[in-house]
Write a protein that holds these residues in place. Structure first.
Motif, mmCIF file in Angstrom:
data_model
loop_
_atom_site.group_PDB
_atom_site.id
_atom_site.type_symbol
_atom_site.label_atom_id
_atom_site.label_comp_id
_atom_site.label_asym_id
_atom_site.label_seq_id
_atom_site.Cartn_x
_atom_site.Cartn_y
_atom_site.Cartn_z
ATOM 1 N N MET A 1 81.285 139.400 2.771
ATOM 2 C CA MET A 1 80.534 138.506 1.806
ATOM 3 C C MET A 1 80.544 139.528 0.546
ATOM 4 O O MET A 1 80.046 140.620 0.620
ATOM 5 N N ALA A 2 80.499 138.753 -0.651
ATOM 6 C CA ALA A 2 80.246 139.543 -1.829
ATOM 7 C C ALA A 2 78.901 139.915 -2.014
ATOM 8 O O ALA A 2 77.990 139.263 -1.975
ATOM 9 N N ASP A 3 78.943 141.355 -2.840
ATOM 10 C CA ASP A 3 77.454 141.652 -3.102
ATOM 11 C C ASP A 3 77.110 141.072 -4.259
ATOM 12 O O ASP A 3 77.526 140.932 -5.312
ATOM 13 N N LYS A 4 75.923 140.275 -4.060
ATOM 14 C CA LYS A 4 75.229 139.576 -4.893
ATOM 15 C C LYS A 4 74.694 140.240 -6.176
ATOM 16 O O LYS A 4 74.715 139.550 -7.316
ATOM 17 N N ARG A 5 74.702 141.439 -6.157
ATOM 18 C CA ARG A 5 74.338 142.054 -7.443
ATOM 19 C C ARG A 5 75.405 142.382 -8.237
ATOM 20 O O ARG A 5 75.361 142.784 -9.511
ATOM 21 N N THR A 6 76.771 142.158 -7.824
ATOM 22 C CA THR A 6 77.971 142.501 -8.627
ATOM 23 C C THR A 6 78.659 141.241 -8.606
ATOM 24 O O THR A 6 80.002 141.378 -9.070
ATOM 25 N N SER A 7 78.234 140.020 -8.180
ATOM 26 C CA SER A 7 78.939 138.935 -8.367
ATOM 27 C C SER A 7 78.169 137.780 -8.640
ATOM 28 O O SER A 7 76.886 137.619 -8.606
ATOM 29 N N LYS A 8 78.862 136.847 -9.028
ATOM 30 C CA LYS A 8 78.143 135.347 -9.304
ATOM 31 C C LYS A 8 79.075 134.356 -8.946
ATOM 32 O O LYS A 8 79.996 134.250 -8.954
ATOM 33 N N THR A 9 78.241 133.295 -8.792
ATOM 34 C CA THR A 9 78.979 131.976 -8.146
ATOM 35 C C THR A 9 78.655 130.749 -9.132
ATOM 36 O O THR A 9 77.653 130.709 -9.604
ATOM 37 N N PHE A 10 79.839 130.123 -9.306
ATOM 38 C CA PHE A 10 79.558 129.116 -10.461
ATOM 39 C C PHE A 10 80.601 127.991 -10.158
ATOM 40 O O PHE A 10 81.548 128.153 -9.222
ATOM 41 N N GLY A 11 80.353 126.563 -10.505
ATOM 42 C CA GLY A 11 81.018 125.593 -10.188
ATOM 43 C C GLY A 11 82.189 124.967 -11.761
ATOM 44 O O GLY A 11 81.858 125.246 -12.816
ATOM 45 N N LEU A 12 83.132 124.377 -11.178
ATOM 46 C CA LEU A 12 84.180 124.063 -12.002
ATOM 47 C C LEU A 12 84.475 122.657 -11.998
ATOM 48 O O LEU A 12 84.435 122.128 -10.588
ATOM 49 N N LEU A 13 84.597 121.741 -12.730
ATOM 50 C CA LEU A 13 84.949 120.400 -12.804
ATOM 51 C C LEU A 13 86.053 119.747 -13.997
ATOM 52 O O LEU A 13 85.797 120.158 -14.903
ATOM 53 N N ASP A 14 86.992 119.375 -13.535
ATOM 54 C CA ASP A 14 88.262 118.952 -14.015
ATOM 55 C C ASP A 14 88.348 117.356 -13.870
ATOM 56 O O ASP A 14 88.897 117.085 -12.781
ATOM 57 N N ILE A 15 87.968 116.355 -14.656
ATOM 58 C CA ILE A 15 88.116 115.178 -14.398
ATOM 59 C C ILE A 15 89.347 114.597 -15.350
ATOM 60 O O ILE A 15 89.212 114.351 -16.459
ATOM 61 N N GLY A 16 90.344 114.563 -14.467
ATOM 62 C CA GLY A 16 91.546 114.175 -15.150
ATOM 63 C C GLY A 16 91.864 112.613 -15.077
ATOM 64 O O GLY A 16 91.375 112.010 -14.376
ATOM 65 N N THR A 17 93.197 112.043 -15.684
ATOM 66 C CA THR A 17 93.615 110.821 -15.453
ATOM 67 C C THR A 17 94.055 110.465 -14.010
ATOM 68 O O THR A 17 93.812 109.542 -13.660
ATOM 69 N N SER A 18 94.723 111.407 -13.497
ATOM 70 C CA SER A 18 95.331 111.206 -12.185
ATOM 71 C C SER A 18 94.433 111.719 -11.124
ATOM 72 O O SER A 18 94.645 111.443 -9.941
ATOM 73 N N LYS A 19 93.887 113.077 -11.317
ATOM 74 C CA LYS A 19 92.895 113.778 -10.148
ATOM 75 C C LYS A 19 91.759 114.251 -10.752
ATOM 76 O O LYS A 19 91.843 114.532 -11.941
ATOM 77 N N THR A 20 90.751 114.104 -9.863
ATOM 78 C CA THR A 20 89.702 114.992 -10.056
ATOM 79 C C THR A 20 89.323 116.149 -9.186
ATOM 80 O O THR A 20 89.661 115.869 -8.029
ATOM 81 N N VAL A 21 89.092 117.344 -9.655
ATOM 82 C CA VAL A 21 88.991 118.542 -9.120
ATOM 83 C C VAL A 21 87.714 119.440 -9.593
ATOM 84 O O VAL A 21 87.384 119.545 -10.560
ATOM 85 N N ALA A 22 86.940 119.686 -8.265
ATOM 86 C CA ALA A 22 85.821 120.423 -8.314
ATOM 87 C C ALA A 22 86.067 121.803 -7.456
ATOM 88 O O ALA A 22 86.723 121.741 -6.599
#
Length: 418
Positions: A1-22
């Motif tokens: 597991m990554a050290d929480k003090r030196t890492s961060k977690t975030f989300g990405l969302l790409d809503i396209g015409t053919s595919k939706t990716v999170a």
């Protein structure tokens, strides 16, 4: 597991015409490294519904898909993210170039002076109901002398800067925010799709010397131009690879799913003598499943080429009209799912008379090799931008509409209306 003090977690969302990716990304900052190491912790991907040319057309259909991909990504990662950085290609994305000038009261340029300068550019860009997505400096002048990259601390009485802004129509952005709220998520920020894709597939050297990135998506084709390492222009053409699929389906009278399969497996812009004799079997829509018809690879090329030629004509017009094209150099980089059409790079090079290469994003750690490639350029670029922080994708001086919650935005609209 990554050290929480030196890492961060975030989300990405790409809503396209053919595919939706999170995607759920962990950015880990390691000692001695300028850029964080990005690791894919969770991924959700499905065929899009309720989206056409990047614009939402059915909220209910789009909501079911976005909920599904976000849920799958977060379950795989084992965390609940909540906040997502979202790509946007709708709203008639366009570049605005302007020059802002201010008096330097203290005699030395300060951060407050730069804030006033950028605020003036922000106000100019948001005319006529347009919403600002991105604002950056291109060049600065101190008392009429150009060539200063970072004017902070310099002595001057007059400060001027050439600014580049990316703006979009407000209504499609509001609808996108409504969709995200309906999925019980929050939008950390909106990133112009052409910027994200280009950042993933071009090198720092290419962006420094000047480069144009063309992202061939399913419903749209986007452009991003760089000069001296900075984003200098963007544009969107509402035509993409899906239109080639429609042409194949219409001409061969075959279902869309079969037309997509034929395009992916046999589509090419290259000519070969054997193409006249290479047969492709396909069903015809509305007839018995056992009925099979045939066409040739040469005939398929004849169907594909006019649409590609039309698309490149539109792209060439947009490039010529964009002021940034004078500084973006000759190099062209192609990316996006439709860029994998066989022979496209050579065809673009011949049509534009420029050096062209196919760009592939750097694979995220943890991403299956079968899912990597030009079709994942936008999500890869989003990861880089989100890891760099808020100032990368949002003007640093304002624009609270994208950082408020949904109820807060509704309250603001009601106050302005009454």
């Amino acid at each position: 597991m990554a050290d929480k003090r030196t890492s961060k977690t975030f989300g990405l969302l790409d809503i396209g015409t053919s595919k939706t990716v999170a995607a759920v990304i962990v950015a880990e900052q390691r000692p001695g490294s300028a850029e964080p190491v990005l690791k894919l912790a969770g991924l959700g991907m499905q065929r899009s519904k309720g989206v056409k040319a990047g614009v939402l057309t059915n909220l209910d259909d789009a909501e079911s898909i976005v909920r599904s991909v976000i849920g799958h990504a977060e379950r795989t990662a084992g965390v609940s993210v909540g906040n997502y950085t979202v790509s946007i290609a709708a709203g008639r994305l366009a570049s605005t170039h302007c020059t802002a000038r201010i008096d330097v009261e203290s005699g030395h340029v300060t951060h407050e002076d730069m804030a006033r300068l950028m605020s003036a550019g922000e106000s100019y860009a948001q005319r006529d109901g347009r919403t600002l997505l991105h604002l950056n400096r291109l060049a600065c002048e101190l008392d009429g002398a150009a060539g200063v990259r970072d004017p902070i601390g310099f002595a001057a009485r007059r400060l001027a800067a050439g600014l580049h802004a990316v703006t979009a129509d407000e209504a499609p952005l509001r609808n996108l925010l409504v969709l995200i709220d309906r999925c019980y998520a929050e939008c950390d920020g909106l990133v112009a799709t052409p910027y994200a894709s280009a950042l993933a597939v071009t090198t720092p050297e290419e962006r420094q010397f000047g480069v144009t990135c063309i992202d061939f998506g399913a419903g749209t084709t986007t452009l991003a131009m760089f000069s001296e390492g900075m984003l200098a222009g963007v544009d969107v053409v509402p035509v993409g690879g899906q239109h080639i699929t429609y042409d194949i389906a219409r001409t061969l009278q075959t279902p869309l799913s079969e037309a997509e399969r034929i395009k992916t497996l046999y589509g090419t812009l290259l000519n070969a003598q054997s193409d006249e004799h290479e047969s492709i079997a396909h069903p015809v829509a509305g007839e018995d499943d056992d009925a099979s018809y045939e066409t040739t690879k040469a005939r398929l090329t004849e169907i594909i080429r006019p649409r590609v030629q039309q698309l490149l004509g539109l792209v060439g017009e947009r490039i010529a009209l964009n002021p940034a094209s004078r500084f973006a150099g000759e190099k062209v980089v192609l990316t996006g799912g439709a860029s994998q059409l066989l022979g496209l790079s050579e065809y673009v090079a011949h049509e534009f008379g420029r050096p062209v290469r196919l760009g592939r994003p750097n694979d995220l750690v943890g991403l299956n090799a079968s899912l990597s490639g030009p079709q994942m350029a936008t999500i890869s670029g989003l990861a880089t931008i989100a890891a760099r922080g808020r100032a990368e994708w949002s003007p640093p001086y304002g624009r609270k509409v994208l950082t408020q919650g949904y109820l807060g935005r509704v309250g603001s609209w009601l106050k302005r209306g009454f």
